[in-house]
Design an enzyme around this catalytic site. Sequence first.
Site, short mmCIF file in Angstrom:
data_model
loop_
_atom_site.label_atom_id
_atom_site.label_comp_id
_atom_site.label_asym_id
_atom_site.label_seq_id
_atom_site.Cartn_x
_atom_site.Cartn_y
_atom_site.Cartn_z
N THR A 118 0.82 -1.20 0.00
CA THR A 118 0.00 0.00 0.00
C THR A 118 0.86 1.26 0.00
OG1 THR A 118 -1.53 1.27 1.38
CG2 THR A 118 -0.09 -0.25 2.54
N ASP A 119 0.28 2.34 -0.50
CA ASP A 119 1.01 3.63 -0.44
C ASP A 119 1.10 4.16 0.99
OD1 ASP A 119 -1.67 4.36 -0.10
OD2 ASP A 119 -1.69 5.84 -1.72
N GLU A 120 0.31 3.58 1.91
CA GLU A 120 0.32 4.10 3.29
C GLU A 120 1.66 3.89 3.99
OE1 GLU A 120 -3.16 3.35 5.66
OE2 GLU A 120 -4.46 3.38 3.91
N TYR A 145 -1.66 -0.42 11.13
CA TYR A 145 -1.81 -1.10 9.83
C TYR A 145 -0.61 -0.81 8.93
CZ TYR A 145 -3.16 -1.63 4.93
OH TYR A 145 -3.16 -1.94 3.59
N LYS A 149 2.46 -3.24 7.29
CA LYS A 149 2.68 -3.40 5.84
C LYS A 149 4.11 -2.97 5.48
CE LYS A 149 0.17 -4.54 3.05
NZ LYS A 149 -0.18 -5.88 2.51
N ARG A 268 -10.58 9.98 12.88
CA ARG A 268 -9.67 8.84 13.12
C ARG A 268 -8.41 9.35 13.83
NH1 ARG A 268 -8.18 5.70 7.73
NH2 ARG A 268 -10.06 4.53 8.19
P1 NAD Z 1 -9.54 -7.39 2.40
O1 NAD Z 1 -9.50 -7.08 3.85
O2 NAD Z 1 -10.78 -7.17 1.62
O3 NAD Z 1 -9.10 -8.93 2.16
C1 NAD Z 1 -8.06 -9.53 2.86
C2 NAD Z 1 -8.18 -11.04 2.67
O4 NAD Z 1 -7.08 -11.67 3.35
C3 NAD Z 1 -9.46 -11.63 3.25
O5 NAD Z 1 -10.03 -12.56 2.35
C4 NAD Z 1 -8.99 -12.34 4.53
O6 NAD Z 1 -9.78 -13.47 4.87
C5 NAD Z 1 -7.57 -12.74 4.12
N1 NAD Z 1 -6.69 -12.93 5.29
C6 NAD Z 1 -6.47 -12.08 6.32
N2 NAD Z 1 -5.61 -12.62 7.20
C7 NAD Z 1 -5.26 -13.83 6.71
C8 NAD Z 1 -4.40 -14.87 7.15
N3 NAD Z 1 -3.74 -14.76 8.31
N4 NAD Z 1 -4.27 -15.96 6.39
C9 NAD Z 1 -4.96 -16.08 5.21
N5 NAD Z 1 -5.78 -15.15 4.75
C10 NAD Z 1 -5.95 -14.03 5.49
O7 NAD Z 1 -8.32 -6.58 1.77
P2 NAD Z 1 -8.12 -5.90 0.34
O8 NAD Z 1 -8.62 -4.52 0.39
O9 NAD Z 1 -8.55 -6.83 -0.71
O10 NAD Z 1 -6.52 -5.80 0.34
C11 NAD Z 1 -5.72 -6.85 -0.21
C12 NAD Z 1 -4.26 -6.44 -0.18
O11 NAD Z 1 -4.08 -5.21 -0.89
C13 NAD Z 1 -3.72 -6.19 1.23
O12 NAD Z 1 -2.41 -6.68 1.30
C14 NAD Z 1 -3.74 -4.67 1.36
O13 NAD Z 1 -2.76 -4.22 2.25
C15 NAD Z 1 -3.44 -4.25 -0.06
N6 NAD Z 1 -3.94 -2.93 -0.47
C16 NAD Z 1 -5.26 -2.61 -0.34
C17 NAD Z 1 -5.71 -1.36 -0.80
C18 NAD Z 1 -7.17 -0.97 -0.70
O14 NAD Z 1 -7.50 0.17 -1.02
N7 NAD Z 1 -8.08 -1.85 -0.31
C19 NAD Z 1 -4.82 -0.46 -1.36
C20 NAD Z 1 -3.46 -0.82 -1.47
C21 NAD Z 1 -3.05 -2.07 -1.03
O1 TDX Z 2 -16.92 6.02 7.52
C1 TDX Z 2 -15.85 6.51 7.14
N1 TDX Z 2 -15.75 7.86 7.01
C2 TDX Z 2 -14.62 8.49 6.59
O2 TDX Z 2 -14.58 9.73 6.48
C3 TDX Z 2 -14.69 5.71 6.81
C4 TDX Z 2 -14.75 4.20 6.94
C5 TDX Z 2 -13.55 6.34 6.38
N2 TDX Z 2 -13.50 7.70 6.28
C6 TDX Z 2 -12.28 8.35 5.75
C7 TDX Z 2 -10.96 7.87 6.32
C8 TDX Z 2 -10.01 7.99 5.14
O3 TDX Z 2 -9.51 9.33 5.06
O4 TDX Z 2 -12.23 8.00 4.35
C9 TDX Z 2 -10.89 7.75 3.92
C10 TDX Z 2 -10.79 6.33 3.39
O5 TDX Z 2 -10.95 5.45 4.49
P1 TDX Z 2 -10.77 3.85 4.35
O6 TDX Z 2 -11.73 3.35 3.35
O7 TDX Z 2 -10.79 3.29 5.72
O8 TDX Z 2 -9.34 3.76 3.66
P2 TDX Z 2 -7.86 4.19 4.12
O9 TDX Z 2 -7.74 4.34 5.57
O10 TDX Z 2 -7.46 5.35 3.25
O11 TDX Z 2 -7.04 2.86 3.68
C11 TDX Z 2 -7.39 2.15 2.47
O12 TDX Z 2 -6.49 2.42 1.43
C12 TDX Z 2 -5.19 1.90 1.54
C13 TDX Z 2 -7.44 0.64 2.71
O13 TDX Z 2 -8.35 0.36 3.77
C14 TDX Z 2 -6.06 0.09 3.02
O14 TDX Z 2 -6.12 -1.31 3.17
C15 TDX Z 2 -5.18 0.43 1.85
O15 TDX Z 2 -3.87 0.01 2.12
#
Ligand code: NAD
Ligand code: TDX
Length: 329
Positions: A118-120, A145, A149, A268
């Site tokens: 992630t970019d975080e 988190y 990562k 947050r």
């Molecule tokens: P998600 O939370 O929707 O899915 C995560 C999956 O991993 C789930 O199916 C969960 O059951 C599985 N999991 C968790 N712990 C586990 C373990 N110990 N063993 C096996 N499986 C396990 O997440 P997502 O949003 O699909 O993110 C997937 C990946 O992409 C992550 O590595 C996250 O850091 C990265 N990522 C997400 C975003 C975003 O915006 N969602 C952005 C950048 C990077």
């Molecule tokens: O109810 C809400 N209201 C609100 O204002 C929630 C759930 C979030 N927010 C804000 C917090 C953040 O600034 O919205 C923004 C996005 O929130 P999230 O969806 O929780 O994402 P973020 O914290 O930015 O992280 C996401 O992007 C990077 C993913 O959850 C991570 O897994 C990924 O790595």
Amino acid sequence: MRLLVTGGAGFIGANFVQDAVRDGASVTVLDALTYAGSRESLAPVADRIRLVEGDVCDAALVSSLTADADAVVHFAAETHVDNALADPAPFVQSNVVGTFTVLEAVRRHGVRLHHISTDEVYGDLPLDDPARFTENTPYNPSSPYSSTKAAADLLVRAWVRSYGVHATLSNCSNNYGPYQHVEKFIPRQITNVLTGRRPKLYGAGANVRDWIHVDDHNAAVRRILADGKAGQTYLIGAQCEQNNLTVMRTLLRLMGRDPDDFDHVTDRAGHDLRYAIDPSTLTDELGWKPVHTDFEDGLRNTIDWYRANESWWGPLKEQVEANYQERGQ
Ligand code: NAD
Ligand code: TDX
């Protein structure tokens, strides 16, 4: 190609698996099916994949599945920042120990790895500065988190340098699209409207996120898997910076509501101000470009998906909102 996809029952992983199967890959999914994972997200390809329910920290299981793969794509992680603030322990376990376990398996069997991050990991940027993250930005994570990562990424880099593991890494910005858990910002607000709840904005909503459609993220991952340089980190982003207030008001307008019909709730802790990706390495080296460049169009399609798939998200909604209510959010 035989792919082992960890976390393939989660949001991004399930979209990746569905595309990979349609492209002809043979896919095994390893997923612990935590609250964030769901078999239903893989239903369209269920009879064409092998789904193994198991923990990515289980070294014997990960080793045996890796032995039968040409490449591992490692999505599995705990992913929600608010959950990490409430209880960081599972994040250290799944994100750090889980990545260590995957690395030891690919080292042992000489298998290619792509690690999803992630970019975080780069921390946040000021609101009033045009700077963006690049592959050279120093790591400076803010939350439990993002620090787990970041730790995982550093393990991957060390295994490349020390053991010659054939791994690539990608750090992507905020994804949106179908199958995203209703705890996350965009699906939470859509399903709040659909269930008659008021949407919830943290603080003033000035925080900026750089949005990308999940299909564009996964297309980039496929390009990196095919042609990425071993040891290289690629930043993935679609150059779509939006502050949360704007996204909230756009969603409400697209759903036919008054754009101000939402609540401001407790911010947050340690809330990152702004993320922004410079994706030029990926575009210059591998020729990747996002296709879903009209954000409003992407949001409209995402709203339509949640409207049509209440059976997928409905059972999750009550519990998520109860958790948020407990935290004043
Ligand atoms: P998600 O939370 O929707 O899915 C995560 C999956 O991993 C789930 O199916 C969960 O059951 C599985 N999991 C968790 N712990 C586990 C373990 N110990 N063993 C096996 N499986 C396990 O997440 P997502 O949003 O699909 O993110 C997937 C990946 O992409 C992550 O590595 C996250 O850091 C990265 N990522 C997400 C975003 C975003 O915006 N969602 C952005 C950048 C990077
Ligand atoms: O109810 C809400 N209201 C609100 O204002 C929630 C759930 C979030 N927010 C804000 C917090 C953040 O600034 O919205 C923004 C996005 O929130 P999230 O969806 O929780 O994402 P973020 O914290 O930015 O992280 C996401 O992007 C990077 C993913 O959850 C991570 O897994 C990924 O790595």
